[in-house]
Motif scaffolding. Structure first.
Motif, PDB file in Angstrom:
ATOM      1  N   GLU A  50      40.746  75.823  30.753  1.00 17.66           N
ATOM      2  CA  GLU A  50      39.889  76.833  30.132  1.00 17.66           C
ATOM      3  C   GLU A  50      38.515  76.797  30.792  1.00 17.66           C
ATOM      4  OE1 GLU A  50      39.739  76.299  25.947  1.00 17.66           O
ATOM      5  OE2 GLU A  50      41.831  76.918  25.621  1.00 17.66           O
ATOM      6  N   LEU A  51      37.832  77.945  30.825  1.00 17.85           N
ATOM      7  CA  LEU A  51      36.546  78.069  31.493  1.00 17.85           C
ATOM      8  C   LEU A  51      35.417  77.629  30.570  1.00 17.85           C
ATOM      9  CD1 LEU A  51      35.654  79.099  34.321  1.00 17.85           C
ATOM     10  CD2 LEU A  51      35.065  81.264  33.222  1.00 17.85           C
ATOM     11  N   HIS A  52      34.604  76.693  31.062  1.00 19.97           N
ATOM     12  CA  HIS A  52      33.453  76.182  30.303  1.00 19.97           C
ATOM     13  C   HIS A  52      32.207  76.262  31.177  1.00 19.97           C
ATOM     14  CE1 HIS A  52      35.573  74.319  26.791  1.00 19.97           C
ATOM     15  NE2 HIS A  52      36.591  74.386  27.651  1.00 19.97           N
ATOM     16  N   ILE A  53      31.040  76.239  30.526  1.00 19.84           N
ATOM     17  CA  ILE A  53      29.776  76.238  31.275  1.00 19.84           C
ATOM     18  C   ILE A  53      29.565  74.873  31.913  1.00 19.84           C
ATOM     19  CG2 ILE A  53      27.261  76.281  31.020  1.00 19.84           C
ATOM     20  CD1 ILE A  53      27.532  78.516  29.064  1.00 19.84           C
ATOM     21  N   ASP A  54      29.160  74.892  33.189  1.00 19.99           N
ATOM     22  CA  ASP A  54      28.799  73.677  33.916  1.00 19.99           C
ATOM     23  C   ASP A  54      27.293  73.479  33.743  1.00 19.99           C
ATOM     24  OD1 ASP A  54      28.124  71.714  35.758  1.00 19.99           O
ATOM     25  OD2 ASP A  54      29.603  72.382  37.244  1.00 19.99           O
ATOM     26  N   GLU A  55      26.907  72.466  32.944  1.00 21.82           N
ATOM     27  CA  GLU A  55      25.499  72.267  32.620  1.00 21.82           C
ATOM     28  C   GLU A  55      24.644  71.990  33.852  1.00 21.82           C
ATOM     29  OE1 GLU A  55      27.984  70.772  31.211  1.00 21.82           O
ATOM     30  OE2 GLU A  55      28.020  71.555  29.140  1.00 21.82           O
ATOM     31  N   ILE A  56      25.266  71.512  34.929  1.00 22.77           N
ATOM     32  CA  ILE A  56      24.489  71.173  36.135  1.00 22.77           C
ATOM     33  C   ILE A  56      24.118  72.429  36.924  1.00 22.77           C
ATOM     34  CG2 ILE A  56      24.540  69.931  38.335  1.00 22.77           C
ATOM     35  CD1 ILE A  56      26.357  67.880  37.014  1.00 22.77           C
ATOM     36  N   PHE A  57      25.074  73.341  37.092  1.00 23.86           N
ATOM     37  CA  PHE A  57      24.858  74.493  37.968  1.00 23.86           C
ATOM     38  C   PHE A  57      24.593  75.806  37.218  1.00 23.86           C
ATOM     39  CE2 PHE A  57      27.226  71.568  40.706  1.00 23.86           C
ATOM     40  CZ  PHE A  57      26.388  71.560  41.813  1.00 23.86           C
ATOM     41  N   ALA A  58      24.762  75.833  35.912  1.00 20.21           N
ATOM     42  CA  ALA A  58      24.477  77.055  35.154  1.00 20.21           C
ATOM     43  C   ALA A  58      23.018  77.497  35.304  1.00 20.21           C
ATOM     44  CB  ALA A  58      24.839  76.866  33.683  1.00 20.21           C
ATOM     45  N   PRO A  59      22.053  76.572  35.297  1.00 19.92           N
ATOM     46  CA  PRO A  59      20.655  76.989  35.495  1.00 19.92           C
ATOM     47  C   PRO A  59      20.431  77.651  36.860  1.00 19.92           C
ATOM     48  CG  PRO A  59      20.737  74.796  34.532  1.00 19.92           C
ATOM     49  CD  PRO A  59      22.139  75.136  34.928  1.00 19.92           C
ATOM     50  N   LEU A  60      21.165  77.203  37.891  1.00 18.40           N
ATOM     51  CA  LEU A  60      21.025  77.822  39.217  1.00 18.40           C
ATOM     52  C   LEU A  60      21.533  79.261  39.196  1.00 18.40           C
ATOM     53  CD1 LEU A  60      20.450  77.775  42.241  1.00 18.40           C
ATOM     54  CD2 LEU A  60      22.710  76.744  42.598  1.00 18.40           C
ATOM     55  N   ALA A  61      22.661  79.493  38.534  1.00 18.29           N
ATOM     56  CA  ALA A  61      23.196  80.852  38.435  1.00 18.29           C
ATOM     57  C   ALA A  61      22.199  81.768  37.726  1.00 18.29           C
ATOM     58  CB  ALA A  61      24.525  80.833  37.690  1.00 18.29           C
ATOM     59  N   LYS A  62      21.615  81.285  36.633  1.00 15.24           N
ATOM     60  CA  LYS A  62      20.625  82.081  35.901  1.00 15.24           C
ATOM     61  C   LYS A  62      19.389  82.317  36.753  1.00 15.24           C
ATOM     62  CE  LYS A  62      18.164  82.346  31.500  1.00 15.24           C
ATOM     63  NZ  LYS A  62      17.884  81.673  30.203  1.00 15.24           N
ATOM     64  N   ARG A  63      18.988  81.300  37.542  1.00 17.64           N
ATOM     65  CA  ARG A  63      17.826  81.413  38.416  1.00 17.64           C
ATOM     66  C   ARG A  63      18.036  82.511  39.465  1.00 17.64           C
ATOM     67  NH1 ARG A  63      12.592  81.390  39.458  1.00 17.64           N
ATOM     68  NH2 ARG A  63      11.995  80.406  41.419  1.00 17.64           N
ATOM     69  N   ILE A  64      19.254  82.656  39.961  1.00 17.41           N
ATOM     70  CA  ILE A  64      19.549  83.691  40.959  1.00 17.41           C
ATOM     71  C   ILE A  64      19.339  85.085  40.367  1.00 17.41           C
ATOM     72  CG2 ILE A  64      21.458  84.760  42.247  1.00 17.41           C
ATOM     73  CD1 ILE A  64      22.441  81.918  42.857  1.00 17.41           C
ATOM     74  N   PHE A  65      19.773  85.283  39.128  1.00 13.44           N
ATOM     75  CA  PHE A  65      19.553  86.575  38.465  1.00 13.44           C
ATOM     76  C   PHE A  65      18.058  86.833  38.265  1.00 13.44           C
ATOM     77  CE2 PHE A  65      24.018  86.304  37.479  1.00 13.44           C
ATOM     78  CZ  PHE A  65      24.431  87.623  37.354  1.00 13.44           C
ATOM     79  N   GLU A  66      17.310  85.814  37.841  1.00 13.61           N
ATOM     80  CA  GLU A  66      15.880  85.990  37.592  1.00 13.61           C
ATOM     81  C   GLU A  66      15.127  86.266  38.889  1.00 13.61           C
ATOM     82  OE1 GLU A  66      15.099  82.319  35.650  1.00 13.61           O
ATOM     83  OE2 GLU A  66      15.638  83.056  33.643  1.00 13.61           O
TER      84      GLU A  66
END
Length: 376
Positions: A50-66
């Motif tokens: 099942e797909l879960h959030i990766d706490e290590i790289f999730a901030p990087l994904a959000k940073r790319i959008f910002e």
């Protein structure tokens, strides 16, 4: 040999059957939210299928959008991320294509897309949209941020792909300087030599050509001669095509004969390639030549059809010239002009078709250091 053929056929059937079952199961697994292969998107990980959030790289994904919301350029975002020491999941530098893949993925707003692509001959292709499957996923960015970034990306893509209006000039394809350099039109309205900077105003060049047309009259004999020549070229190419077809059939018969000899045991498997390969290679060359000949024929058919009418319309070009559209003028120039050579004192206009009524010399319409021009 028959035994091994049967075994091979059965094996092929089993492989196709397994492949068919796997493909049929993919949409079902996708609808259940299960993993169907491939790496998880940046910021996510697979846990117990099942797909879960990766706490290590999730901030990087959000940073790319910002960053994209702020900078509005994919390459700028990729550069900032790379300079920060980040790399893709495969260890590569981020590119604008990688940024696009992230920004356009709806998984980040909570909607995972599955069963939307397939691999064909090593290339990833999109499936029809009715086969796509969407399931809920953990959210990394707000829907508002995702929509804003995607609207911005769509706007930038349309702007980038919008065709700019290319400036067109009547004699660009045909005009060159007597020094051999190419002449082009920069920002000011003159044809300019790329090498020696020799110049002639665009309007002067058209006026000279217009004066040339004063005595440019195609007689019925000229038109008939042109059409006869064009039709002869087509006839020659058609004969060449028919000869190639006969050669192709001959080679196919020879190949079938070699295969028959091998099947009947007259020709051993070891000797088969020695007899088969040269004929097969020759057949390939014949087919390539046939394709080239057919392409030439298609071009000749089109050329004759277009120019047949145009030739009839060129019986009095001088009087009609100023009433023609730019495209009509360009078509006529492309049809009758081979090249125009601009020298210091004269202009030479070489025509593809040269009716006897065209004089050898004419005065230049406008004054200047060019005293006359030649036409041959």
């Amino acid at each position: 040999r028959l035994f091994y053929t049967i075994i091979g056929a059965v094996g092929q059937w089993e492989r196709e059957e397994v492949s068919s079952r796997v493909k049929a199961s993919i949409p079902i697994r996708a609808k259940l939210g299960k993993r169907i292969g491939g790496l998880p998107p940046l910021g996510y990980k697979w846990v117990d299928n099942e797909l879960h959030i990766d706490e290590i790289f999730a901030p990087l994904a959000k940073r790319i959008f910002e960053l994209y919301q702020k900078e509005k350029r994919k390459k700028t975002v990729a550069r900032i991320i790379n300079e920060g020491g980040y790399r893709t999941q495969k260890g590569n530098l981020y590119t604008s294509q990688a940024i696009t893949k992230i920004i356009t993925n709806p998984v980040y707003k909570g909607l995972r897309r599955a069963n939307y692509s397939t691999i064909n001959n090593g290339k990833r292709l999109l499936k029809p949209e009715e086969e796509w499957v969407f399931v809920k996923s953990p959210v990394i960015v707000s829907e508002a941020l995702w929509e804003e970034c995607n609207q911005l990306m769509e706007k930038n893509t349309i702007k980038k792909n919008h065709p700019t209006k290319k400036r067109r000039h009547l004699f660009t394809k045909h005009i060159r300087c007597s020094c051999g350099g190419k002449m082009y039109v920069p920002s000011y309205p003159k044809y300019v030599c790329h090498d020696c900077r020799n110049k002639i105003p665009k309007q002067d060049m058209e006026d000279i050509f217009h004066e040339q047309l004063k005595n440019f009259l195609f007689s019925k004999e000229d038109i008939d001669k042109y059409l006869t020549t064009a039709k002869q070229r087509i006839h020659d190419k058609e004969e060449e095509r028919e000869a190639l077809k006969r050669k192709e059939q001959q080679l196919r018969n020879e190949i079938n004969n070699v295969i028959r000899l091998n099947t009947n045991g007259v020709l051993s498997d070891e000797d088969f390639p020695e007899h088969y390969n040269p004929i097969s290679e020759q057949l390939k060359q014949v087919k390539n030549t046939m394709a080239e000949v057919q392409g030439t024929l298609d071009a000749l058919y089109s050329y004759l059809q277009e120019n047949n009418h145009m030739l009839e319309e060129t019986k009095d070009l001088h009087s009609k010239w100023h009433g023609l559209s730019f495209d009509d003028k360009k078509s006529i120039i492309d049809m009758i002009v081979e090249e125009i050579i601009v020298g210091e004192e004269e202009i030479e206009i070489n025509l593809i078709y040269s009716p006897s009524t065209i004089p050898a010399h004419h005065p230049l319409l406008k004054g200047g250091k060019r005293g006359n021009y030649l036409s041959t």
